[in-house]
Design a protein around this motif. Sequence first.
Motif, PDB file in Angstrom:
ATOM      1  N   PRO A 184      -5.694   4.242   0.219  1.00 47.58           N
ATOM      2  CA  PRO A 184      -6.207   3.288  -0.782  1.00 47.58           C
ATOM      3  C   PRO A 184      -6.152   1.835  -0.320  1.00 47.58           C
ATOM      4  CG  PRO A 184      -4.570   4.797  -1.723  1.00 47.58           C
ATOM      5  CD  PRO A 184      -4.476   4.911  -0.234  1.00 47.58           C
ATOM      6  N   TRP A 185      -5.323   1.537   0.687  1.00 48.44           N
ATOM      7  CA  TRP A 185      -5.019   0.147   0.994  1.00 48.44           C
ATOM      8  C   TRP A 185      -5.430  -0.294   2.402  1.00 48.44           C
ATOM      9  CZ3 TRP A 185      -3.739  -2.120  -3.349  1.00 48.44           C
ATOM     10  CH2 TRP A 185      -3.067  -1.398  -4.322  1.00 48.44           C
ATOM     11  N   THR A 221       4.131  -7.725  -1.265  1.00 52.62           N
ATOM     12  CA  THR A 221       3.300  -8.850  -1.708  1.00 52.62           C
ATOM     13  C   THR A 221       1.907  -8.818  -1.088  1.00 52.62           C
ATOM     14  OG1 THR A 221       4.296 -10.203   0.035  1.00 52.62           O
ATOM     15  CG2 THR A 221       5.274 -10.354  -2.166  1.00 52.62           C
ATOM     16  N   GLY A 222       1.733  -8.076   0.009  1.00 54.69           N
ATOM     17  CA  GLY A 222       0.431  -7.972   0.645  1.00 54.69           C
ATOM     18  C   GLY A 222      -0.419  -6.843   0.114  1.00 54.69           C
ATOM     19  N   LEU A 223       0.145  -6.027  -0.796  1.00 58.77           N
ATOM     20  CA  LEU A 223      -0.582  -4.884  -1.353  1.00 58.77           C
ATOM     21  C   LEU A 223      -1.322  -5.317  -2.612  1.00 58.77           C
ATOM     22  CD1 LEU A 223       2.078  -2.068  -0.865  1.00 58.77           C
ATOM     23  CD2 LEU A 223      -0.105  -2.302   0.337  1.00 58.77           C
ATOM     24  N   GLY A 224      -2.440  -5.977  -2.411  1.00 61.00           N
ATOM     25  CA  GLY A 224      -3.260  -6.423  -3.526  1.00 61.00           C
ATOM     26  C   GLY A 224      -4.709  -6.469  -3.104  1.00 61.00           C
ATOM     27  N   GLY A 225      -5.578  -6.845  -4.037  1.00 64.93           N
ATOM     28  CA  GLY A 225      -6.996  -6.961  -3.722  1.00 64.93           C
ATOM     29  C   GLY A 225      -7.751  -5.671  -3.965  1.00 64.93           C
ATOM     30  N   PRO A 226      -9.050  -5.683  -3.700  1.00 65.81           N
ATOM     31  CA  PRO A 226      -9.895  -4.515  -3.994  1.00 65.81           C
ATOM     32  C   PRO A 226      -9.647  -3.358  -3.035  1.00 65.81           C
ATOM     33  CG  PRO A 226     -11.153  -6.206  -2.851  1.00 65.81           C
ATOM     34  CD  PRO A 226      -9.815  -6.815  -3.151  1.00 65.81           C
TER      35      PRO A 226
END
Length: 282
Positions: A184-185, A221-226
């Motif tokens: 997913p990431w 903190t880097g696990l964000g966004g589309p």
Amino acid sequence: MRSYTDVMSIRNNVPSDIGPARLGVRWIDEGPPVRAEINVMPWRDGEGDDYEVVLGETFPVGDETWRFADVDMKNADEWRVIVRRVDENEVMTPPTGHVWKSARLRPYGQLDEAQLRAVEAELGTPLPPDYRGWLQRNNGAQPEVEHHVPGLPFALIPERPLFGVHPQYPPFDLVHAQRVHRDPWLSPDWLVIANLSGGLLMLSLRPRDMAEEGVYFLPDTGLGGPIGPAGAAARERHLVPVARTLGHFLGRLTPIGLSDLPPAQIIRPGEAGHSHHEDQPR
């Protein structure tokens, strides 16, 4: 025999010259007690001698006496031993150096070649050679206590071990981890090998990195966004290099001690980080 110096700092794998002899350190055992094997290599006649000494003990160098005086051990691959020439009326200075503690990991067992090939088939990619060998020997590993790499903001905890081949228990399974934590990431260029407290630990599967697989950390903190390639590219810019190989990473991993924790702070009501639980009537 008089030496050219009275104190010498000897790095791992780098012999040092004290005049008519060279000193090298073959290994350090963090103990307790802390021990080291010191090799004395005369420049002129005679063969070298090895001395296994406890921190604070002495050993001969020709007609002089030297002491294993201190140690600064940052990890399994980076350390220094301090030796000091002993004078007749020397008052020993207590050691002040830091001794690194080796990781305490419990493997889950071993894998055979058929199991490894089955995992690679499910992943759709060969495993990096060093990691593949480690996985075959250990099938993942659980830390006995919390571990960290000093200076990096994550912890390997018993509840979140290094993944192995455990299809019967998906939270610890390497293949399942890619579906949950990578796909997913991130792009398929990465292999997630642990879901750490604080982020994800992964190996690079990029062809240019396969000789030395490269261990990286992605903070929470880097696990964000589309979801998708655009978001993956942005997230991968948050990756932090940790070690050249898994073996190097394990050599830096050490149990967390009280001295590694930051000092306690008093956080007053209204300040960031204050818990409202403490404001409840008792």
